[in-house]
Design a protein around this motif. Structure first.
Motif, PDB file in Angstrom:
ATOM      1  N   GLU A 152       0.820  -1.211   0.000  1.00 15.62           N
ATOM      2  CA  GLU A 152       0.000   0.000   0.000  1.00 15.62           C
ATOM      3  C   GLU A 152       0.856   1.264   0.000  1.00 15.62           C
ATOM      4  O   GLU A 152       1.905   1.322   0.637  1.00 15.62           O
ATOM      5  N   ILE A 153       0.345   2.267  -0.706  1.00 18.34           N
ATOM      6  CA  ILE A 153       1.074   3.531  -0.820  1.00 18.34           C
ATOM      7  C   ILE A 153       0.624   4.531   0.233  1.00 18.34           C
ATOM      8  O   ILE A 153       1.439   5.277   0.786  1.00 18.34           O
ATOM      9  N   PHE A 154      -0.653   4.549   0.533  1.00 26.49           N
ATOM     10  CA  PHE A 154      -1.168   5.544   1.477  1.00 26.49           C
ATOM     11  C   PHE A 154      -1.170   4.976   2.894  1.00 26.49           C
ATOM     12  O   PHE A 154      -2.073   4.224   3.285  1.00 26.49           O
ATOM     13  N   LEU A 155      -0.150   5.358   3.646  1.00 26.95           N
ATOM     14  CA  LEU A 155       0.031   4.867   5.006  1.00 26.95           C
ATOM     15  C   LEU A 155       0.281   6.041   5.956  1.00 26.95           C
ATOM     16  O   LEU A 155       0.659   7.140   5.538  1.00 26.95           O
ATOM     17  N   THR A 156       0.078   5.804   7.249  1.00 28.17           N
ATOM     18  CA  THR A 156       0.394   6.810   8.250  1.00 28.17           C
ATOM     19  C   THR A 156       1.909   6.854   8.448  1.00 28.17           C
ATOM     20  O   THR A 156       2.642   6.024   7.908  1.00 28.17           O
ATOM     21  N   ARG A 157       2.383   7.791   9.234  1.00 28.94           N
ATOM     22  CA  ARG A 157       3.813   7.884   9.504  1.00 28.94           C
ATOM     23  C   ARG A 157       4.322   6.622  10.194  1.00 28.94           C
ATOM     24  O   ARG A 157       5.493   6.260  10.067  1.00 28.94           O
ATOM     25  N   GLY A 158       3.440   5.974  10.928  1.00 27.43           N
ATOM     26  CA  GLY A 158       3.824   4.748  11.617  1.00 27.43           C
ATOM     27  C   GLY A 158       3.717   3.508  10.753  1.00 27.43           C
ATOM     28  O   GLY A 158       3.932   2.388  11.236  1.00 27.43           O
ATOM     29  N   GLY A 159       3.364   3.705   9.470  1.00 28.73           N
ATOM     30  CA  GLY A 159       3.271   2.580   8.556  1.00 28.73           C
ATOM     31  C   GLY A 159       1.940   1.858   8.589  1.00 28.73           C
ATOM     32  O   GLY A 159       1.802   0.763   8.021  1.00 28.73           O
ATOM     33  N   ARG A 160       0.952   2.454   9.221  1.00 27.84           N
ATOM     34  CA  ARG A 160      -0.365   1.830   9.289  1.00 27.84           C
ATOM     35  C   ARG A 160      -1.270   2.343   8.173  1.00 27.84           C
ATOM     36  O   ARG A 160      -1.052   3.414   7.622  1.00 27.84           O
ATOM     37  N   ARG A 161      -2.303   1.577   7.899  1.00 29.94           N
ATOM     38  CA  ARG A 161      -3.259   1.944   6.851  1.00 29.94           C
ATOM     39  C   ARG A 161      -4.087   3.149   7.277  1.00 29.94           C
ATOM     40  O   ARG A 161      -4.528   3.255   8.424  1.00 29.94           O
ATOM     41  N   LEU A 162      -4.308   4.065   6.362  1.00 31.96           N
ATOM     42  CA  LEU A 162      -5.195   5.194   6.644  1.00 31.96           C
ATOM     43  C   LEU A 162      -6.622   4.684   6.795  1.00 31.96           C
ATOM     44  O   LEU A 162      -7.070   3.849   6.010  1.00 31.96           O
ATOM     45  N   ASN A 163      -7.345   5.201   7.769  1.00 32.66           N
ATOM     46  CA  ASN A 163      -8.750   4.817   7.894  1.00 32.66           C
ATOM     47  C   ASN A 163      -9.654   5.976   7.480  1.00 32.66           C
ATOM     48  O   ASN A 163      -9.184   7.091   7.224  1.00 32.66           O
ATOM     49  N   ARG A 164     -10.923   5.700   7.420  1.00 30.76           N
ATOM     50  CA  ARG A 164     -11.891   6.699   6.962  1.00 30.76           C
ATOM     51  C   ARG A 164     -11.844   7.963   7.816  1.00 30.76           C
ATOM     52  O   ARG A 164     -11.932   9.083   7.302  1.00 30.76           O
ATOM     53  N   LYS A 165     -11.677   7.781   9.115  1.00 27.34           N
ATOM     54  CA  LYS A 165     -11.660   8.925  10.030  1.00 27.34           C
ATOM     55  C   LYS A 165     -10.465   9.823   9.750  1.00 27.34           C
ATOM     56  O   LYS A 165     -10.588  11.053   9.754  1.00 27.34           O
ATOM     57  N   ASN A 166      -9.294   9.215   9.515  1.00 30.22           N
ATOM     58  CA  ASN A 166      -8.094   9.997   9.185  1.00 30.22           C
ATOM     59  C   ASN A 166      -8.323  10.851   7.938  1.00 30.22           C
ATOM     60  O   ASN A 166      -8.038  12.062   7.937  1.00 30.22           O
ATOM     61  N   ILE A 167      -8.820  10.211   6.899  1.00 28.13           N
ATOM     62  CA  ILE A 167      -9.006  10.892   5.606  1.00 28.13           C
ATOM     63  C   ILE A 167     -10.042  11.997   5.726  1.00 28.13           C
ATOM     64  O   ILE A 167      -9.856  13.116   5.225  1.00 28.13           O
ATOM     65  N   TRP A 168     -11.134  11.692   6.409  1.00 24.18           N
ATOM     66  CA  TRP A 168     -12.212  12.674   6.604  1.00 24.18           C
ATOM     67  C   TRP A 168     -11.672  13.927   7.300  1.00 24.18           C
ATOM     68  O   TRP A 168     -11.893  15.052   6.857  1.00 24.18           O
TER      69      TRP A 168
END
Length: 238
Positions: free
Chosen positions: A83-99
């Motif tokens: 995956e390309i879109f990850l948080t700084r910690g390497g985790r997957r972005l969730n809907r809440k983050n993007i919103w």
């Protein structure tokens, strides 16, 4: 959301490379926010993403310009696979983050917060794609809809736009003596437009959200192939 408002959001995100690229990716492909995880380094290299949802697979073609931007971003972030879109910690972005990140752009972009959420990017893609090809079945395939009727909802204009169109048809004759309408008539017409606009907008948004939650339950079948590839326009890439 209009094209102009979308581009203002993209410009407002210029100092945030991940968010800027995420906006362009969703709007240039029409994917759901839950499908961002399928935008991988491998997909960017191949120019297509394989999206699986409820046992069905559809192939989304990625515009060349978008692929180059994704690959460049991945190199800078030292992403070697996945995956390309990850948080700084390497985790997957969730809907809440993007919103939350999208909403934070509103003041600088001068766009009403009520218009800014990921699903509206998908709606803008649908409208522009249909304007370009006028093929409802092809659009339904790209969006991953099991029913064309669901896709049709994405293309509804507001009640206010519809009322204005009816007035422009000019099918009601003028009275012999033109008279200024009374205040009560003007108030009634304004009320009608406002109610029609609110009803149409609410129906469109709630239907789309409900469909995403209940995807696959429609008993109205269409005849396109799930794996047939469809090209996505590159008009949303800056």
């Amino acid at each position: 959301m209009t094209r102009e408002e979308y581009f203002r959001l993209v410009n407002a995100a210029s100092g945030k490379p991940r968010l800027m690229l995420l906006l362009e990716t969703i709007c240039a492909t029409g994917i759901r926010v839950s499908e961002v995880k399928y935008i991988t380094l491998e997909a960017a290299r191949q120019g297509r993403a394989e999206i699986t949802l409820k046992g069905k697979v559809r192939t989304i073609l990625l515009p060349g310009k978008l692929c180059r931007k994704l690959l460049k971003y991945a190199r800078k972030q030292n992403i070697l696979s996945g995956e390309i879109f990850l948080t700084r910690g390497g985790r997957r972005l969730n809907r809440k983050n993007i919103w939350a990140e999208m909403k934070a752009l509103c003041p600088a972009a001068g766009v009403a917060a009520s218009k800014v959420f990921p699903h509206n990017l998908r709606h803008l893609f649908a409208k522009c794609f249909y304007d370009a090809c006028r093929d409802l079945v092809k659009l339904a395939d790209v969006l991953g809809h099991s029913s064309v009727e669901t896709t049709r909802i994405y293309l509804l204009s507001t009640g206010t736009q519809h009322v204005k169109l009816l007035e422009r048809l000019g099918l009601v004759g003028e009275t012999e003596t033109a008279q200024r309408p009374s205040a009560s008539v003007i108030e009634a017409e304004d009320s009608m437009r406002e109610v029609a606009g609110n009803v149409a907008q609410n129906n469109c948004i709630h239907y789309a959200d409900a469909h995403d939650a209940c995807y696959g339950k429609s008993d109205r079948k269409t005849g396109w192939a799930d794996r047939e590839t469809r090209a996505a326009p590159a008009a949303f890439l800056g």
